[in-house]
Design an enzyme around this catalytic site. Structure first.
Site, mmCIF file in Angstrom:
data_model
loop_
_atom_site.group_PDB
_atom_site.id
_atom_site.type_symbol
_atom_site.label_atom_id
_atom_site.label_comp_id
_atom_site.label_asym_id
_atom_site.label_seq_id
_atom_site.Cartn_x
_atom_site.Cartn_y
_atom_site.Cartn_z
ATOM 1 N N ARG A 1 0.762 -1.221 -0.043
ATOM 2 C CA ARG A 1 -0.046 0.150 -0.027
ATOM 3 C C ARG A 1 0.835 1.319 -0.155
ATOM 4 N NH1 ARG A 1 -3.086 -2.785 3.689
ATOM 5 N NH2 ARG A 1 -5.003 -3.841 2.973
ATOM 6 N N LYS B 1 2.754 11.642 -10.944
ATOM 7 C CA LYS B 1 1.705 10.648 -11.497
ATOM 8 C C LYS B 1 2.654 9.595 -11.867
ATOM 9 C CE LYS B 1 -1.235 14.190 -13.789
ATOM 10 N NZ LYS B 1 -1.716 14.471 -15.084
ATOM 11 N N GLU C 1 8.424 17.642 -24.577
ATOM 12 C CA GLU C 1 8.254 17.971 -23.446
ATOM 13 C C GLU C 1 8.891 19.369 -22.868
ATOM 14 O OE1 GLU C 1 5.290 16.708 -21.944
ATOM 15 O OE2 GLU C 1 5.482 14.634 -21.953
ATOM 16 N N LYS D 1 7.495 22.555 -14.119
ATOM 17 C CA LYS D 1 6.818 21.234 -13.522
ATOM 18 C C LYS D 1 6.434 21.438 -11.901
ATOM 19 C CE LYS D 1 5.164 17.193 -13.965
ATOM 20 N NZ LYS D 1 4.967 16.038 -14.795
ATOM 21 N N GLU E 1 -4.204 17.833 -9.651
ATOM 22 C CA GLU E 1 -4.819 18.043 -11.075
ATOM 23 C C GLU E 1 -6.243 18.556 -10.652
ATOM 24 O OE1 GLU E 1 -3.546 15.947 -14.642
ATOM 25 O OE2 GLU E 1 -5.227 16.615 -15.496
ATOM 26 N N ARG F 1 -2.662 22.149 -12.771
ATOM 27 C CA ARG F 1 -1.929 21.043 -13.293
ATOM 28 C C ARG F 1 -2.321 20.595 -14.575
ATOM 29 N NH1 ARG F 1 1.039 16.081 -10.290
ATOM 30 N NH2 ARG F 1 1.916 15.436 -12.051
ATOM 31 N N ASN G 1 -0.886 19.095 -19.436
ATOM 32 C CA ASN G 1 -1.766 18.181 -20.470
ATOM 33 C C ASN G 1 -1.764 18.839 -22.152
ATOM 34 O OD1 ASN G 1 -3.299 15.464 -20.640
ATOM 35 N ND2 ASN G 1 -2.175 15.527 -18.721
ATOM 36 N N HIS H 1 -1.874 16.648 -25.066
ATOM 37 C CA HIS H 1 -2.003 15.034 -24.397
ATOM 38 C C HIS H 1 -3.433 14.429 -24.979
ATOM 39 C CE1 HIS H 1 1.635 16.082 -22.785
ATOM 40 N NE2 HIS H 1 1.680 14.833 -22.086
ATOM 41 N N HIS I 1 -2.353 11.253 -26.494
ATOM 42 C CA HIS I 1 -2.397 9.900 -25.930
ATOM 43 C C HIS I 1 -3.293 9.174 -26.645
ATOM 44 C CE1 HIS I 1 -1.505 11.009 -21.434
ATOM 45 N NE2 HIS I 1 -0.435 10.901 -22.018
ATOM 46 N N HIS J 1 5.893 8.902 -27.153
ATOM 47 C CA HIS J 1 4.926 9.935 -26.458
ATOM 48 C C HIS J 1 5.216 11.277 -26.857
ATOM 49 C CE1 HIS J 1 2.773 11.524 -22.976
ATOM 50 N NE2 HIS J 1 3.805 12.187 -22.840
HETATM 51 N N1 LIG Z 1 4.397 10.610 -14.873
HETATM 52 C C1 LIG Z 1 4.570 11.767 -15.747
HETATM 53 O O1 LIG Z 1 4.193 12.709 -15.306
HETATM 54 C C2 LIG Z 1 4.722 11.697 -17.050
HETATM 55 C C3 LIG Z 1 5.255 12.817 -17.993
HETATM 56 C C4 LIG Z 1 5.697 12.556 -18.931
HETATM 57 C C5 LIG Z 1 5.703 11.457 -19.829
HETATM 58 N N2 LIG Z 1 5.070 10.258 -19.074
HETATM 59 C C6 LIG Z 1 5.390 8.892 -19.644
HETATM 60 O O2 LIG Z 1 6.783 8.550 -19.855
HETATM 61 C C7 LIG Z 1 6.615 7.732 -21.028
HETATM 62 C C8 LIG Z 1 7.759 8.052 -22.018
HETATM 63 O O3 LIG Z 1 8.818 7.942 -21.431
HETATM 64 P P1 LIG Z 1 10.496 7.854 -22.244
HETATM 65 O O4 LIG Z 1 10.174 8.884 -23.565
HETATM 66 O O5 LIG Z 1 11.534 8.416 -21.297
HETATM 67 O O6 LIG Z 1 10.186 6.758 -22.762
HETATM 68 P P2 LIG Z 1 11.080 5.416 -22.279
HETATM 69 O O7 LIG Z 1 11.237 5.411 -20.814
HETATM 70 O O8 LIG Z 1 10.612 4.018 -22.941
HETATM 71 O O9 LIG Z 1 12.541 5.670 -23.012
HETATM 72 C C9 LIG Z 1 12.909 5.572 -24.055
HETATM 73 C C10 LIG Z 1 13.685 4.386 -24.879
HETATM 74 O O10 LIG Z 1 14.993 4.842 -24.500
HETATM 75 C C11 LIG Z 1 15.726 3.845 -23.638
HETATM 76 N N3 LIG Z 1 16.784 4.682 -22.811
HETATM 77 C C12 LIG Z 1 16.455 5.329 -21.794
HETATM 78 N N4 LIG Z 1 17.476 5.739 -21.121
HETATM 79 C C13 LIG Z 1 18.340 5.809 -22.066
HETATM 80 C C14 LIG Z 1 19.777 6.077 -22.034
HETATM 81 N N5 LIG Z 1 20.301 6.922 -20.871
HETATM 82 N N6 LIG Z 1 20.657 5.557 -23.072
HETATM 83 C C15 LIG Z 1 20.231 4.861 -24.138
HETATM 84 N N7 LIG Z 1 18.818 4.477 -24.247
HETATM 85 C C16 LIG Z 1 17.973 4.928 -23.274
HETATM 86 C C17 LIG Z 1 14.748 3.147 -23.402
HETATM 87 O O11 LIG Z 1 15.230 1.618 -23.083
HETATM 88 C C18 LIG Z 1 13.596 3.366 -24.226
HETATM 89 O O12 LIG Z 1 13.775 2.168 -25.119
HETATM 90 C C19 LIG Z 1 5.535 7.414 -21.497
HETATM 91 O O13 LIG Z 1 4.874 6.224 -21.047
HETATM 92 C C20 LIG Z 1 4.626 8.704 -21.007
HETATM 93 O O14 LIG Z 1 3.379 8.421 -20.676
HETATM 94 C C21 LIG Z 1 4.813 10.275 -17.917
HETATM 95 O O1 LIG Z 2 2.379 15.891 -14.929
HETATM 96 C C1 LIG Z 2 1.373 16.162 -15.498
HETATM 97 O O2 LIG Z 2 0.254 16.506 -15.046
HETATM 98 C C2 LIG Z 2 1.303 15.847 -16.862
HETATM 99 O O3 LIG Z 2 0.187 16.053 -17.433
HETATM 100 C C3 LIG Z 2 2.650 15.588 -17.612
HETATM 101 C C4 LIG Z 2 2.326 14.885 -18.934
HETATM 102 O O4 LIG Z 2 3.377 15.458 -19.800
HETATM 103 C C5 LIG Z 2 2.450 13.550 -18.778
HETATM 104 O O5 LIG Z 2 2.330 12.772 -20.122
HETATM 105 C C6 LIG Z 2 1.251 12.704 -17.825
HETATM 106 O O6 LIG Z 2 1.699 11.438 -17.737
HETATM 107 C C7 LIG Z 2 -0.088 12.774 -18.338
HETATM 108 O O7 LIG Z 2 -0.930 12.394 -17.328
HETATM 109 P P1 LIG Z 2 -2.259 11.790 -17.657
HETATM 110 O O8 LIG Z 2 -3.143 12.219 -16.107
HETATM 111 O O9 LIG Z 2 -3.124 12.656 -18.752
HETATM 112 O O10 LIG Z 2 -2.204 10.599 -17.865
HETATM 113 ZN ZN LIG Z 3 3.549 13.877 -21.201
#
Ligand SMILES: NC(=O)c1ccc[n+]([C@@H]2O[C@H](COP(=O)([O-])OP(=O)(O)OC[C@H]3O[C@@H](n4cnc5c(N)ncnc54)[C@H](O)[C@@H]3O)[C@@H](O)[C@H]2O)c1
Ligand SMILES: O=C(O)C(=O)C[C@@H](O)[C@H](O)[C@H](O)COP(=O)(O)O
Ligand SMILES: [Zn+2]
Length: 369
Positions: free
Chosen positions: A123, A144, A186, A228, A238, A242, A246, A249, A253, A266
């Site tokens: 949890r 998130k 981003e 951010k 959000e 917040r 998006n 997105h 998405h 992404h």
């Molecule tokens: N939680 C949030 O607020 C938030 C915000 C933005 C995006 N996201 C999420 O993040 C994800 C995308 O993240 P991403 O673009 O980092 O993708 P990812 O984590 O898939 O990384 C991209 C690719 O690069 C490779 N890689 C990572 N680091 C590396 C390095 N240093 N050297 C070589 N290769 C490397 C990975 O293995 C992968 O193949 C999506 O799922 C998106 O929805 C979340």
């Molecule tokens: O942190 C946030 O809030 C964002 O919306 C950042 C976005 O870049 C990110 O892709 C996030 O994961 C999107 O969130 P979601 O709530 O639309 O799934």
């Molecule tokens: Zn994003």
């Protein structure tokens, strides 16, 4: 090394950005009061592991932390319940307890997945973000965490903040060019929603960022994380502000889900979405400059600005209906009003978005935008 703080009412956490940050990992873990008595689990992916895992594990063990690792397949499809279960299995085998922490070493996929594992294991246990992609300046900050469902992105998740974020610029030097560009999408978003001067700086410094110039990269990631942190500090869950993070997105998405997770990255999907939002802005009477600047920037960074024609409009619209910004029958849409400023609108109709999707498809985009 640059430092920022995310303020969350009763608690806060630091973000460290710069070259060589990892050298201080144990001192920074100590500052965050991470336990040496309970095991840590470092989660990474199959592409990051051969590049950076050994060093991180060695640093942690030399610093007296009992660390085990868990490697998931690289790519968006790992944001799944199956991979979550795998992490929990490893956590149980390694003897993690409620004082343990999960360390996410990777891009946004690892951060979202490992963060959700930390949010749900027993949890909720503590976790640390060590981003290894440019894009992960965004995902590592703000709490998130989520996995995907085949029908909708990030639909199974939580808000669960990290204890600290360690952003070592040196780790980014191994990124392939497509991931560099996708990550910068981003970064540009943070300028478009909050900071006109930074947007101009991104325009002026594209070459440096694309070639991973350490100082330019460090500055861009600092500003991105700062935007951010400011937004999340004001609205962690959000409820209102917040939502501006998006931008792009709603369409983005849906494109990721319809293209098949991982086919369109992404960062690529949201650059198309941001061009769509800029087009909508024009229809709402805002200056044509917004669309010109937005599209011009993404083209300069080698990012897509139109929807691949093979993606079916009905499927895109249907995926969009699952977006978290549909509430009480109303769509919440982020529209740029000027460069560096957006508004949260509730009067955008599904039909208007469908028209934008149609405009963004295929060759027609060059004529229309
Ligand atoms: N939680 C949030 O607020 C938030 C915000 C933005 C995006 N996201 C999420 O993040 C994800 C995308 O993240 P991403 O673009 O980092 O993708 P990812 O984590 O898939 O990384 C991209 C690719 O690069 C490779 N890689 C990572 N680091 C590396 C390095 N240093 N050297 C070589 N290769 C490397 C990975 O293995 C992968 O193949 C999506 O799922 C998106 O929805 C979340
Ligand atoms: O942190 C946030 O809030 C964002 O919306 C950042 C976005 O870049 C990110 O892709 C996030 O994961 C999107 O969130 P979601 O709530 O639309 O799934
Ligand atoms: Zn994003």
């Amino acid at each position: 090394m640059r430092e920022l703080t995310v303020e969350l009412g009763e608690r806060s956490y630091p973000i460290y950005i710069g070259q060589g940050v990892l050298n201080d990992i144990t001192a920074l873990f100590d500052r965050a009061k991470l336990s040496r008595k309970s095991p840590l689990l470092v989660v990474t992916d199959s592409e990051v592991a051969p590049l950076h895992l050994e060093r991180v594990m060695a640093l942690l063990r030399e610093g007296g932390f009992a660390a085990t690792s868990c490697v998931v397949p690289a790519g968006e499809t790992s944001k799944s319940l199956a991979q979550l279960e795998g992490i929990v299995t490893t956590a149980l085998q390694a003897g993690l307890d409620r004082s343990s922490a999960i360390v996410a070493l990777g891009g946004g996929v690892v951060g979202d997945l490992a963060g959700f594992a930390a949010a749900s294991f027993m949890r909720g246990i503590r976790f640390v973000q060590i981003p290894t992609t440019i894009l992960a300046h965004d995902s590592s900050v703000g709490g998130k965490v989520a996995v995907n469902h085949p029908m909708a992105k990030n639909i199974i998740g939580a808000f669960h903040q990290p204890e600290l974020v360690l952003f070592d610029i040196d780790l980014l030097l191994t990124l392939p060019p497509r991931q560099v560009k996708a990550g910068l999408s981003e970064v540009i978003k943070h300028g478009l929603i909050w900071d006109a001067a930074f947007t101009q700086w991104c325009d002026d410094n594209a070459e440096k960022l694309l070639s991973l110039d350490p100082e330019a990269l460090s500055y861009a990631l600092y500003i991105g994380c700062k935007v951010k942190a400011i937004v999340v500090s004001q609205d962690e869950r959000e409820n209102d502000l917040r939502a501006i993070l998006n931008l792009g997105h709603t369409i983005g998405h849906a494109l990721e889900a319809v293209a098949g997770y991982g086919e369109l990255l992404h960062g690529e999907a949201i650059s198309i979405g941001m061009v769509g939002a800029a087009k909508l802005a024009q229809e709402f009477g805002y200056a044509a400059e917004i669309l010109e600047v937005t599209k011009g920037l993404f083209l300069k960074y080698g990012l897509p600005v139109s929807i691949p024609p093979h993606l079916d409009t009905d499927s895109i619209m249907s995926a969009m209906m699952h977006d978290k910004k549909f509430k009480e029958g109303t769509m919440v849409y982020i529209i740029p009003m000027e460069i560096g400023k957006v508004e949260i609108r509730k009067d955008v109709t599904v039909e208007q978005v469908r028209q934008i999707v149609e405009l963004l498809k295929g060759e027609s985009v060059a004529d229309v935008l």
